[in-house]
Design an enzyme around this catalytic site. Structure first.
Site, PDB file in Angstrom:
ATOM      1  N   LYS C  80       6.540 -30.508 -32.300  1.00 39.28           N
ATOM      2  CA  LYS C  80       7.639 -30.197 -33.233  1.00 39.28           C
ATOM      3  C   LYS C  80       7.754 -31.344 -34.224  1.00 39.28           C
ATOM      4  O   LYS C  80       7.636 -32.523 -33.844  1.00 39.28           O
ATOM      5  CB  LYS C  80       8.941 -30.046 -32.445  1.00 39.28           C
ATOM      6  CG  LYS C  80      10.160 -29.715 -33.300  1.00 39.28           C
ATOM      7  CD  LYS C  80      11.390 -29.493 -32.413  1.00 39.28           C
ATOM      8  CE  LYS C  80      12.610 -29.130 -33.257  1.00 39.28           C
ATOM      9  NZ  LYS C  80      13.785 -28.857 -32.426  1.00 39.28           N
ATOM     10  N   SER C 155      16.223 -24.614 -33.173  1.00 42.72           N
ATOM     11  CA  SER C 155      15.516 -25.234 -34.262  1.00 42.72           C
ATOM     12  C   SER C 155      14.012 -25.364 -34.012  1.00 42.72           C
ATOM     13  O   SER C 155      13.262 -25.659 -34.944  1.00 42.72           O
ATOM     14  CB  SER C 155      16.113 -26.593 -34.578  1.00 42.72           C
ATOM     15  OG  SER C 155      16.019 -27.431 -33.466  1.00 42.72           O
ATOM     16  N   SER C 179      17.990 -25.494 -28.656  1.00 47.39           N
ATOM     17  CA  SER C 179      16.857 -25.338 -29.560  1.00 47.39           C
ATOM     18  C   SER C 179      15.476 -25.257 -28.943  1.00 47.39           C
ATOM     19  O   SER C 179      14.500 -25.140 -29.681  1.00 47.39           O
ATOM     20  CB  SER C 179      16.865 -26.471 -30.591  1.00 47.39           C
ATOM     21  OG  SER C 179      17.995 -26.310 -31.438  1.00 47.39           O
TER      22      SER C 179
END
Lengths: 484, 102, 508
Positions: C80, C155, C179
């Site tokens: 990420k 997210s 997330s």
């Protein structure tokens, strides 16, 4: 109108650690810009703070030395504001629960002993430095350069109660605090390098009024002389302002040494909302009784304890004890000299350490650890004064020789130069008779009541004796012969 | 506690964000919707409850772990430049910013 | 369209193929790089650097050749874009960091590097991890491989999409309010967030420090166990990193050990004796019926394995929303203050002075959602409001954590329920009311507020906005440090179900 001045001081003390408070970067002074700043100091994305144990230990040491409470549990808080020398745009500090609470600091003001109360002391990180010379954008707009080497240096912010009532008191407090932190070994005390900085909060009020007047804060004063001047200026400025019908504005000011005045800082945020909250990256700091006990055991004897000892055990006056205990190494040196002398000669040692030794060190801008005479060597010299072998005056000459050549021994010099004091009463008596005989006019003056004439005669005898006569005996014998 | 335009201007200044006058109304509306949501907390009785700063302290006291005082070597110029590689403006190894008058 | 990784059910299957030299790490990596390009429409990746990936492949290859491969050697994954990486850019989904190059790797990245995985690049995320649909990324919305018109969740949307699409076998994510779990649920894959402090936050771009935690996403609970174990561990560079988990060292091995022990219990039924707490508050009006049904069916399966359902109450659940939306923005407003255009990040072109330069740069660099949260956070910390908002939220936080402790004390061993009230919404369907998006976080937020471990595994499908079947996730919440057992329970569930083996594009 009778005015009373109210002063409180905040000292920012750089703690003597190898690495920074929240990162492992070196704290050494004077490195090439930004070479002692790692990702934590530069606040790069993803960086996190980790607390330095030694910084905490120094804080504990300070707390114990001033008889304060060392908080068993204290919290680091973020003080949020934007400033280019503050990489995270918040400073990690302590707010509601600092590491040290309370405490007192004894000092001497004009020979009088005074004790001031401290409010608190807390740990925080220092900011970087802005360098203003000669940087500009391509289109000519002036720039500042930011050096983060200093950013993250451990600071102990020490806050006094607003108890000082004059610039002199404030300076005495600052000096005593400076001496203490150096004594404890928690700060190198180098004010030119910014290791010890003072912010002075100054306000005035009509004598007798209970409420405090509006105060101003004069920041980052780094010399005692400037501190005295800045505070004096502020006091005058505030009084004049009020007497002219104006109002003192609560603001931050800087002392300008070139102009000898304080002026308002324009750049600091006018809206001081720091939005303090506990730093979520740092759990509570726990200081156990065991840790405190361990630090206590490793503490050096405190200045006030040593002063007490010098007065009680060695018979010094409290002024002399105070002066000798300003510097731990000097106190140590003095004590070594005193211990090497027979009982009751501590005063002699004190006079010499505060007198000849201090003067010689000052002349050569040396510290006591560079003194060419060891404590033992000085003691040997002073022993010859106390046993009457030489006079003080002669001793000073010998001292000069020993200073220049530390291999020389006092006795050797006395022997080689034949400086032994004449203490034989018949020999002195003969010289006294000779002088009386040769100075009838001065003798007459003495008999007429002029004391100065006596001193003159003493001088003549000493001259005849080439300075080597025991002054006390000269005095006695001369008096005897003259008064019959 | 509804936010006023003054509040928004003040907060924007503290946060170093620009809010233009025509952005104000929409932002004010949205922020007040948020505050309405947050207001729910006010009516909760939390007397005697300590704030929970570190989630695991509900399990046992969390203490700050300390680091030994060991210093890193001073960086070489190359190492420094590596750390400063994202700087928008530098000169002589310093970060350059518009001058702040004090 | 079948992707290359579809032929491998999980990490172990690929491990065998690599060790048996059925395929080389280099070939694998090259193939995946090609497929990533081909699937650029998902918009999952934000930075791909073939030479860096191939260099890592080389190292893995050599290790296999020497017979020294570990469990994760050569396994393809991606990070990420909230984790800083040397070599690849790190943008945190923001224009503020469009060209940022970190001089150091995040600890989590280092751990997976040490395990000899191969990184295929950086994955898109909501800007500074703020969002639930990956629609707030500077590079544009990420698409859900199950339906390109719906969000993958956020997210960690890029991470979820990449794993769901079969472009990588695993991905790192971060979970501050859900997330990792939420995108895993909406994208039909598995995701886990461990106990706060188990994985290091060093190198993880901070959003809300007391809530942020690294997590991993993959296709099975077994894979999650391998990946989570590898990234777990005490890190001296993070002062909130945990050293011991109930007297056991926080280090790789702990989670796998717990996982294996639970899986190897010699019981007639694998979940015998397990009490599953089902919170009443998680099954209220807001929950879509079809989602509720899928969850219920999953619980029935678990009961068939010997578990017992227990009704519990977590009375302060609804308060998790206001509490989180005070605490997270407050901490974020402070964490994001460093982006001032002085030492890195976007700097505006024209400005009058320093304050103006910072303000313009920040306003240009940060997206709307981030600016809004900074404003809220600044406000709730400001003078006069700190006690009423921030401290009050932290007190409510304790109430929420205490709810869980009461349940775990004597009522249940794990807690289960939905991850989201609905399946994935359409991209662009967000209303103008910022709080509407937030209400969907109700089942996940309290887990972060309490710092507990939580995971999501696929448990079925439910109709989306066009009646198309979209994935549903089952959430499992454990007590502190119970990651291993949680994963084992999930694994047992996956031994008797195949939701986790469904692929986008194939019939559901």
């Amino acid at each position: 109108m009778n005015w009373e001045v109210v002063i409180g001081l905040e000292a920012h003390v750089q703690l003597a650690t190898q690495s920074k408070i929240f990162s492992s970067s070196s704290t050494q002074y004077g490195a090439t810009p930004n070479t002692q700043a790692n990702e934590v100091d530069m606040a790069l994305p993803g960086s996190l703070p980790v607390l330095n144990r030694q910084a905490v230990e120094h804080a504990i040491r300070f707390g114990l030395a001033i008889g304060a409470t060392v908080s068993p549990r204290s919290i680091f808080a973020r003080k949020n504001y934007f400033y280019p020398d503050l990489p995270k745009n918040y400073q990690i500090s302590q707010y509601e629960i600092p590491v040290v609470l309370g405490g007192t600091l004894p000092c001497f003001v004009d020979g009088k002993a005074l004790t001031f109360n401290l409010t608190r002391a807390h740990l925080e990180e220092d900011a970087g430095k802005s360098i203003h010379e000669n940087f500009a954008t391509p289109d000519g707009r002036p720039c500042s350069g930011i050096d983060l080497n200093r950013s993250g240096t451990p600071l102990l912010e020490i806050v006094s109660e607003p108890e000082m009532r004059s610039a002199a008191q404030a300076v005495a407090y600052a000096r005593a605090l400076h001496a203490l932190v150096v004594w404890l070994g928690i700060c190198d005390g180098n004010m030119q390098e910014g290791s010890f900085r003072i912010d002075a909060n100054v306000s005035v009020r009509p004598k007798g009024q209970a409420a405090f007047g509006t105060r101003t804060e004069t920041k980052n004063v780094n010399s005692f002389r400037f501190l005295e001047r800045a505070i004096s200026y502020e006091i005058r400025r505030q009084i004049e302002l009020i007497e002219d019908g104006g109002k003192v504005v609560q603001e931050t000011r800087l002392y300008d040494a070139d102009r000898d005045e304080t002026r308002s800082m324009r750049s600091k945020e006018d809206a001081h909302d720091y939005r303090y909250f506990p730093d979520p990256d740092l759990p509570p700091l726990i200081i156990t009784p065991a840790w405190i006990a361990q630090v206590k055991d490793s503490m050096p004897e405190l200045p006030k304890e040593r002063r007490h000892r010098f007065v009680e055990d060695l018979g010094l006056s409290s002024e002399d004890a105070a002066q000798l205990c300003q510097d731990r190494q000097i106190a140590q040196y003095f004590e070594a000299v005193a211990n090497a002398l027979p009982n009751g000669q501590a005063k002699l040692a004190a006079n010499w350490v505060m007198g000849e030794v201090a003067a010689a060190l000052n002349r050569e801008e040396k510290d006591i650890d560079a003194c060419p005479l060891s404590a033992g060597a000085l003691a040997k010299l002073l022993a010859r004064i106390s046993d009457g072998t030489i006079s003080n005056k002669i001793a000073r000459e010998i001292f000069t020789d020993m200073w220049a050549n530390s291999t020389l021994d006092a006795d050797a010099i006395i022997e080689a130069k034949g400086l032994k004091q004449i203490s034989d009463s018949s020999a002195i008596g003969a010289m006294v008779d000779e002088v009386i005989a040769s100075q009838p006019a001065i003798v007459q003056e003495y008999r007429a009541g002029k004391q100065k004439a006596f001193n003159s005669l003493v001088g003549q005898v000493m001259k005849l004796a080439k300075g080597k006569a025991n002054p006390a005996q000269v005095n006695d014998l001369l008096k005897q012969r003259l008064d019959g | 506690m509804a936010l006023t335009e003054t509040d928004i201007a003040f907060v924007a200044k503290l946060a170093r964000l620009h809010v233009t006058p025509d952005q104000q109304p929409a932002l004010k509306h949205e922020l007040n919707l948020v505050m309405g949501l947050i207001e729910q907390l006010q009516s909760i009785d939390t007397k005697g409850i300590e704030p929970l700063a570190h989630p695991l302290s509900v399990l046992h006291d969390i203490e700050l772990r300390l680091r030994e005082d060991e210093r890193l070597a001073t960086n070489t110029i190359a190492q420094r430049d590596h750390l400063m590689q994202n700087a928008p403006a530098t000169a002589d190894g310093l970060f350059l910013v518009p001058r702040v008058i004090e | 369209m079948a992707l290359f990784l579809d032929q491998y059910a999980d990490i172990i299957a690929l491990r065998q193929a690599l060790d048996n030299k059925q395929i080389s790490v280099k070939e694998l990596t090259q193939t995946l790089l090609g497929e990533i390009k081909h699937h650029a429409n998902l918009n999952a990746f934000v930075d791909v650097q073939a030479d860096l990936s191939l260099a890592q492949a080389e190292i893995a290859e050599q290790s296999i050749a020497c017979g020294q491969a570990g469990a994760l050697t050569g396994i393809p994954l991606a990070h990420k874009d909230i984790f800083v990486t040397e070599g690849w850019r790190t943008t945190a989904g923001s224009r503020m960091l469009a060209d940022y190059r970190s001089p150091f790797d995040a600890t989590v990245v280092q751990a997976l590097l040490k395990a000899q995985t191969v990184s295929l690049g950086k994955l898109s995320c909501d800007e500074f991890a703020m969002g639930s649909g990956n629609e707030h990324a500077a590079t544009g919305p990420v698409r859900n491989p199950w339906d390109l018109d719906v969000v993958p969740g956020g997210s960690s949307g890029g991470s979820a999409a990449a794993v769901a699409a079969g472009l990588v076998l695993g991905a790192t994510g971060t979970d501050t309010g859900g997330s990792v779990r939420q995108p895993a649920a909406l994208s039909g894959i598995c995701g886990i967030k461990p106990t706060y402090g188990v994985a290091s936050r060093f190198g993880m771009i901070a959003y809300a420090s007391s809530l942020d935690q690294a997590g991993v996403m993959a296709r099975s609970a077994a894979d999650l166990a391998l990946l989570l174990d590898a990234i777990s561990g005490f890190d001296p560079r993070d002062a909130t990193s945990i050293e011991t988990c109930r007297a056991v060292a926080n280090a790789p091995g702990r989670i796998l050990s717990d996982y294996t022990r639970f899986n190897n219990r010699n019981n007639t039924q694998p979940l015998a004796g397990l009490r599953i707490g089902v919170p009443n508050e998680y099954f209220g009006d807001g929950l879509n019926n079809d989602v509720a049904q899928a969850i219920d069916q999953a619980l029935v399966v678990l009961e068939s394995l010997g578990a017992k359902r227990v009704s519990i109450s977590l009375p302060n659940t609804a308060l998790s929303i206001p509490a989180y939306y005070v605490i997270a923005p407050a901490e974020a407003s402070s964490n994001l203050a460093r982006y001032d255009a002085v030492r890195y990040g976007h700097r505006t072109e024209t400005y009058t002075d320093l304050a103006d330069m910072s303000a313009r740069s920040r306003t240009e660099g940060f997206g709307e959602e981030v600016r809004k949260r900074i404003m809220i956070g600044t406000y709730v910390l400001s003078h006069g409001y700190y006690d009423a908002y921030y401290l009050q939220a932290q007190r409510v936080r304790r109430l929420i954590a205490q709810d869980f402790q009461r349940a775990f004390a004597d009522q249940c061993d794990v807690i289960m329920g939905p991850v989201t009230p609905t399946v994935a919404p359409a991209i662009g369907s967000l209303s103008t009311d910022p709080t509407a998006e937030w209400l969907g976080d109700i089942y996940t937020l309290s887990v972060n507020l309490a710092g507990l471990p939580g995971l999501s595994v696929p448990c079925g499908f439910a109709p989306g906005h066009r009646s198309q079947p979209l994935p549903v996730g089952l959430q499992m919440i454990g007590n502190y440090f119970d990651e291993g057992r949680l994963l084992a329970v999930a694994h047992q569930f996956q031994l008797v179900t195949d939701w986790h083996q469904r692929r986008p594009g194939a019939p559901t």
